[in-house]
Each structure stands twice: as structure tokens, then as C-alpha cells.
Design an enzyme around this catalytic site. Sequence first.
Site, mmCIF file in Angstrom:
data_model
loop_
_atom_site.group_PDB
_atom_site.id
_atom_site.type_symbol
_atom_site.label_atom_id
_atom_site.label_comp_id
_atom_site.label_asym_id
_atom_site.label_seq_id
_atom_site.Cartn_x
_atom_site.Cartn_y
_atom_site.Cartn_z
ATOM 1 C CE LYS A 1 98.266 27.060 111.474
ATOM 2 N NZ LYS A 1 98.865 26.114 112.443
ATOM 3 C CE1 TYR B 1 101.669 23.123 108.660
ATOM 4 C CE2 TYR B 1 99.428 22.840 107.897
ATOM 5 C CZ TYR B 1 100.376 23.566 108.587
ATOM 6 O OH TYR B 1 100.033 24.750 109.215
ATOM 7 C CD GLU C 1 105.494 27.286 104.505
ATOM 8 O OE1 GLU C 1 105.636 26.318 105.251
ATOM 9 O OE2 GLU C 1 105.299 28.446 104.925
ATOM 10 N NE ARG D 1 107.983 30.453 113.201
ATOM 11 C CZ ARG D 1 107.361 29.272 113.176
ATOM 12 N NH1 ARG D 1 106.647 28.906 112.123
ATOM 13 N NH2 ARG D 1 107.433 28.443 114.192
HETATM 14 N N1 UDP Z 1 100.803 21.001 115.716
HETATM 15 C C1 UDP Z 1 100.021 20.175 116.538
HETATM 16 N N2 UDP Z 1 100.629 19.514 117.565
HETATM 17 C C2 UDP Z 1 101.961 19.610 117.810
HETATM 18 C C3 UDP Z 1 102.740 20.438 116.997
HETATM 19 C C4 UDP Z 1 102.135 21.116 115.953
HETATM 20 O O1 UDP Z 1 98.829 20.047 116.332
HETATM 21 O O2 UDP Z 1 102.451 18.979 118.779
HETATM 22 C C5 UDP Z 1 100.158 21.721 114.602
HETATM 23 C C6 UDP Z 1 99.979 23.217 114.871
HETATM 24 O O3 UDP Z 1 98.779 23.661 114.245
HETATM 25 C C7 UDP Z 1 101.214 23.790 114.206
HETATM 26 C C8 UDP Z 1 101.314 22.910 112.964
HETATM 27 O O4 UDP Z 1 100.966 21.609 113.446
HETATM 28 O O5 UDP Z 1 101.060 25.158 113.922
HETATM 29 C C9 UDP Z 1 102.680 22.846 112.333
HETATM 30 O O6 UDP Z 1 103.630 22.511 113.322
HETATM 31 P P1 UDP Z 1 105.026 23.269 113.423
HETATM 32 O O7 UDP Z 1 105.894 22.495 114.357
HETATM 33 O O8 UDP Z 1 105.551 23.527 112.051
HETATM 34 O O9 UDP Z 1 104.626 24.640 114.135
HETATM 35 P P2 UDP Z 1 104.577 26.138 113.582
HETATM 36 O O10 UDP Z 1 105.665 26.290 112.561
HETATM 37 O O11 UDP Z 1 103.206 26.351 113.003
HETATM 38 O O12 UDP Z 1 104.810 26.980 114.805
HETATM 39 MG MG MG Z 2 106.143 25.134 110.917
#
Ligand code: UDP
Ligand code: MG
Length: 180
Positions: free
Chosen positions: A51, A91, A168, A127
Site C-alpha cells: 500500500k 474496495y 482482484e 493472509r
Molecule cells: N480498515 C480500516 N479500519 C477498519 C478496518 C479496515 O481503516 O476498521 C482498512 C485497512 O487498511 C484494511 C482495509 O480497510 O486493510 C480493508 O479492510 P478489510 O477488513 O478487508 O481488512 P484486510 O482484508 O485488509 O485485512
Molecule cells: Mg479485505
Amino acid sequence: MIEEKKPAFSRSWDPACLGKSRVSRPSRLFVLYSFTMEDGKIMERTLSIVKPDGVARGLVGEVIKRFETNEMKIVALKMIHMTKAQAQGFYEVHEERPFFGSLIDFMTSGPAVAMVLEGDHVIAKNRELMGETDCRKAAEGTIRRDFATDIEKNVVHGSDSPETAEFEISYFFNKFEIVA
Ligand code: UDP
Ligand code: MG
């Protein structure tokens, strides 16, 4: 007569159309889980993004090193700087979440590096290597635990399921850009 429905799943990063319209997710119905079996391994592909915070802080090499030392092969890679529309489409699933606006500002704040990774169970493996979204909850030794500064600026993105990975990967790469 049976009407043949065209899969909606053919969009890729086409500069001609991006920035003008939102890119919508394909219907779940049409998404196939693509993987190959190799010596009993389930070979998958996943999308990773370093990112804008990770790029700005010079963490691209560190992230790539972790992939390459964990049997995750890079089969495509490019630098991107997303427009708002591109980030909103990417997103889309989080559209209703309170953090959506801030997330879009963050993801469009600078260049990022998008990659396709290939390997045995690579979706889950990536992950695991990334760690939990909230770096305070991420396990020791994960990318997010080691480098993220908060829940938003967490250095890396990784697809969370086979169907998400399909969507994606095709969002950023066409088939000619993926070099197996
Ligand atoms: N994010 C955030 N606040 C939250 C949850 C997510 O700013 O409470 C942001 C963070 O950058 C995250 C992205 O949104 O990586 C996408 O969220 P997701 O729940 O899909 O998490 P990821 O799959 O990236 O772990
Ligand atoms: Mg995610």
C-alpha cells in the site's frame, strides 16, 4: 430457448475505461475457483498490494523478500497510483463501512505496488504472513505486526478468498501481464 448469460468477469485494468466509471464486482454465480494440482499441492494465485504507506516507507523490498523466502512466486508486478474511482471499485465491498472514505483517501495518496503471487495455498498463506488487519492483534513476525502503524495504514493488502482473488487479480492485470 435458453438465453446464454455472459460472464461479467472479464474486466481488467483497462486505462481506457478506468477513472470514468466504477468497476463492479462480478456476480458470485460466475466466479470459478481456479487452481491447479501439482505434486499434491493446490497451486493458487492471489493479489498482493504494497500500500502507499509501505511504498513511501521503502518497505517494498522487505515485503517481497518475505514472499520469496516463503515459496510464494511473483508472476506479475506493477506500480500503480489509484484514482478515487479505481480505489472505490476495488474496495466496493466496504462501501457502507465508516472507514471507507478515509481508506479511499489513503489508498489514493501515493503509488502502490500490485503483485500476483502464485504458490501452494497462497491465498491463506499470504493472509497468514500479513497478519490481522489491526496490527495490534497481528501475530509476532507478521508484516503488519512488524511494520503497520495503525489499523488503516497496514502496509499490505491480500485477497481473502479464491473468489476475491479472481476479482482482484483481474482488476489490475490482464492475462498477458501474468507470466507463469
Ligand atoms: N480498515 C480500516 N479500519 C477498519 C478496518 C479496515 O481503516 O476498521 C482498512 C485497512 O487498511 C484494511 C482495509 O480497510 O486493510 C480493508 O479492510 P478489510 O477488513 O478487508 O481488512 P484486510 O482484508 O485488509 O485485512
Ligand atoms: Mg479485505
